[in-house]
Design an enzyme around this catalytic site. Structure first.
Site, PDB file in Angstrom:
ATOM      1  N   CYS A   1      -5.731  -3.250   2.143  1.00  0.00           N
ATOM      2  CA  CYS A   1      -5.659  -3.288   3.601  1.00  0.00           C
ATOM      3  C   CYS A   1      -7.015  -3.334   4.306  1.00  0.00           C
ATOM      4  O   CYS A   1      -7.608  -4.392   4.430  1.00  0.00           O
ATOM      5  CB  CYS A   1      -4.809  -2.122   4.101  1.00  0.00           C
ATOM      6  SG  CYS A   1      -4.117  -2.405   5.765  1.00  0.00           S
TER       7      CYS A   1
ATOM      8  N   GLU B   1       0.834  -1.203   0.000  1.00  0.00           N
ATOM      9  CA  GLU B   1       0.000   0.000   0.000  1.00  0.00           C
ATOM     10  C   GLU B   1       0.871   1.257   0.000  1.00  0.00           C
ATOM     11  O   GLU B   1       1.863   1.346   0.711  1.00  0.00           O
ATOM     12  CB  GLU B   1      -0.874  -0.051   1.257  1.00  0.00           C
ATOM     13  CG  GLU B   1      -1.822   1.087   1.479  1.00  0.00           C
ATOM     14  CD  GLU B   1      -2.628   0.903   2.758  1.00  0.00           C
ATOM     15  OE1 GLU B   1      -3.588   1.661   2.957  1.00  0.00           O
ATOM     16  OE2 GLU B   1      -2.304  -0.007   3.557  1.00  0.00           O
TER      17      GLU B   1
ATOM     18  N   SER C   1      19.516   1.361  29.795  1.00  0.00           N
ATOM     19  CA  SER C   1      20.522   1.847  28.846  1.00  0.00           C
ATOM     20  C   SER C   1      21.276   0.683  28.216  1.00  0.00           C
ATOM     21  O   SER C   1      21.727   0.771  27.065  1.00  0.00           O
ATOM     22  CB  SER C   1      21.496   2.821  29.518  1.00  0.00           C
ATOM     23  OG  SER C   1      22.269   2.182  30.510  1.00  0.00           O
TER      24      SER C   1
ATOM     25  N   LYS D   1      -9.153   2.678  -2.478  1.00  0.00           N
ATOM     26  CA  LYS D   1      -9.512   1.985  -1.242  1.00  0.00           C
ATOM     27  C   LYS D   1     -10.891   2.414  -0.769  1.00  0.00           C
ATOM     28  O   LYS D   1     -11.199   3.608  -0.725  1.00  0.00           O
ATOM     29  CB  LYS D   1      -8.448   2.305  -0.187  1.00  0.00           C
ATOM     30  CG  LYS D   1      -8.567   1.588   1.135  1.00  0.00           C
ATOM     31  CD  LYS D   1      -7.362   1.968   2.008  1.00  0.00           C
ATOM     32  CE  LYS D   1      -7.354   1.273   3.346  1.00  0.00           C
ATOM     33  NZ  LYS D   1      -6.149   1.634   4.144  1.00  0.00           N
TER      34      LYS D   1
END
Length: 561
Positions: free
Chosen positions: A165, A44, A312, A129
């Protein structure tokens, strides 16, 4: 007559870079032709990247995308690829006809989310779409106009239905009309953002649609990252009985090739990539998200405080896997309260991943401030974090690194961070990972090193003591996180219920949680909204991420009864 060979081109794109995206289409089309494909399907919004958000509303951008589309059609023919059917996503336009009197001016042109078939040097078919999602991370209903036509194309005499989609996520619409057109295959162009567990939902949904149209479904998905969204690929072909016939790996570009046999034949099988474990899937999503954000924003390196703690340490491992340890700058910024084991763990970590490791004590700078301001208590603790933030931003300014904020979702939820201190940064790689999952991912990454997943003879990147020692900000003598917070295993469980599942106080108490813990956690979460609004973006991996999905009024007076 040969059977149609279908290629699903699972590629990475960049929003707005239509020329580079067009070159990528040409490159992968060439590869598909070499693999004997008759139809290659791209994700898409391939030419424009996804999500384009309000870029779609710029007529100049739509014109640029259309020009790139036409050039691509011509280039395909010029390279001898004119017979190859190329199905590509882009932004289109639709005339919105208002109700008006005859002779009145035309209405405006609205952008559409479009699939286009290129063949023989020309645009052959366009499909807009139908269903435009307007929930979670999606804002398509506001941006695009919806289509209303059904699209069926011919590939070597076989009828192939085309949708985009969300058209398969909603009942009705174009898919419900496909059986009337007797299609042999349904192809779906997708830019479906990653969420943990979503892959199973896609497969189950595609299986239902395959059963509905009585034909296999070929699902091609975008891969890579854009801003805080990550796309995992995982393209697949599924049979009408729910059998996965072919599947591409996640988080890498890939061309998945599959043959469409006769309607009366047993379906062919292609390569089926094995599924990832939940921890590996999330870890690779974080790596992909960070890599995409760094490279697509023009950075080459990252910098952050390397404290010797678990957060970290995980960020360091992710960074090294994303852009290479040689492009990671870890700065140890010890204060008078920093323990020797933390400094040792930080140095060990940097050596393991090959980072540029630097030590910059903060005591002289903190002393200078305190001599002028006479701070104590929380203000003095936060001063240390803010001095560290100033150091990191100074290095970023002088050397061009992207500063990373290493905070996790649990800390973000309860406000356990210092704004303009450890919250400083341009990106927060683990902001959608709770503390308990941080430890799990660290253990997974070390075990993956021992198993050779990332290459032979790799040392586990994270020192074991960083995983096992009690977490501490080390801003005062003997400090540990549990001085201020409930134990993380309890805290994360309460937060999961309250934040992820929207359970209220009464429901939490019914679960058996301590009322004092519940009241404290809910108060901390609600009070920290103003901090969350100022936190850097970070890779979204859960169904509900701070920033994208959960935004509350900052000065709300609501309290759970």
């Amino acid at each position: 007559m040969p059977h149609p060979r279908i290629a699903l081109a699972q590629i990475d794109t960049r929003v707005g870079d239509v020329d580079a995206n067009a070159r990528t289409v040409l490159d992968w089309s060439r590869t598909a032709a070499q693999a004997g494909a008759h139809l290659v399907v791209f994700p898409e919004m391939t030419l424009t990247g996804y999500p384009i958000e309000d870029l779609a509303l710029r007529a100049s951008f739509r014109r640029g995308a259309e020009a790139a589309l036409q050039r691509t059609a011509t280039a395909l023919a010029d390279e001898g690829l004119g017979d190859l059917a190329v199905l590509v996503g882009t932004v289109g336009e639709k005339l919105v006809t208002p109700v008006h009197e005859p002779g009145a001016p035309e209405g405006p042109r609205r952008p559409t989310n479009q699939a286009v078939l290129l063949q023989h040097g020309k645009v052959q078919v366009r499909y807009d779409k139908h269903h435009l999602p307007n929930y979670g991370v999606f804002d398509e209903y506001r941006i695009f106009a919806s289509g209303d036509d059904v699209c069926v194309i011919d590939v070597l005499g076989r009828r192939v239905g085309v949708v985009i989609c969300e058209d398969i996520w909603q009942d009705g619409g174009p898919v419900s009309q496909m059986d009337e057109n007797e299609v042999s295959l349904l192809v779906v162009l997708n830019a479906s953002p990653y969420e943990e567990g979503k892959g199973y939902q896609r497969v189950e949904l595609a299986a239902r649609r395959a059963h509905e149209v009585e034909a296999p479904v070929a699902y091609v998905n975008l891969v890579g990252a854009q801003d805080d969204l990550v796309f995992d690929g995982g393209s697949f072909v599924i049979a009408t009985d729910g059998t996965v016939l072919a599947r591409a790996p996640q988080f890498v570009e890939n061309l998945l090739v599959w043959d469409l046999l006769g309607d009366d034949d047993a379906p062919s099988r292609g390569t089926v990539a094995p599924p990832l474990s939940p921890d590996e899937e999330v870890y690779r999503a974080l790596v992909t998200g960070l890599r995409g954000y760094v490279t697509k924003n023009g950075f080459r390196s990252v910098v952050f405080g390397m404290s010797g703690g678990i957060d970290s340490a995980l960020v360091a491992a992710i960074s090294a896997d994303a852009i290479g340890g040689e492009n990671v700058v870890g700065v140890s910024m010890p204060s008078v309260y920093s323990s020797e084991h933390s400094k040792d763990d930080a140095a060990d970590l940097a050596k393991r991943i090959g980072a540029d490791y630097r030590v910059q004590p903060i005591s002289p700078m903190v002393d200078a401030f305190e001599n002028e301001l006479s701070l104590d208590g929380l203000a003095a603790e936060n001063l240390q974090a803010r001095v560290r933030g100033v150091i990191l931003m100074a290095l970023s300014n002088s050397e061009g690194h992207l500063v990373l904020a290493p905070g996790n979702k649990t800390e973000l939820a309860v406000g356990y961070s210092t704004i303009y201190g450890d919250a400083v940064g341009g990106f927060a790689p683990i902001k959608d990972i709770d503390k308990s999952r941080v430890w799990a991912l660290a253990r997974w990454r070390n075990n993956a090193a021992r198993d050779g997943v990332f290459g032979p003879d790799e040392l586990p990147p994270i020192p074991e003591s960083s995983i096992t020692k009690p977490p501490s900000a080390e801003l005062r003598p003997g400090q540990v996180d549990q001085d201020s917070l409930p134990p993380y295993e309890i805290l994360d469980e309460v937060l999961d219920a309250y934040v992820e599942n929207a359970e209220g106080r009464a429901e939490l108490l019914a679960r058996g949680f301590d009322p004092a813990v519940v009241d404290k956690v809910l108060a901390l979460v609600d009070r920290a909204e103003w901090k969350r609004r100022q936190y850097p973006p970070g890779t979204k991996v859960t169904a509900l991420a701070f920033g994208r999905d959960r935004r509350l009024p900052i000065t709300t007076r609501w309290r759970e009864p």
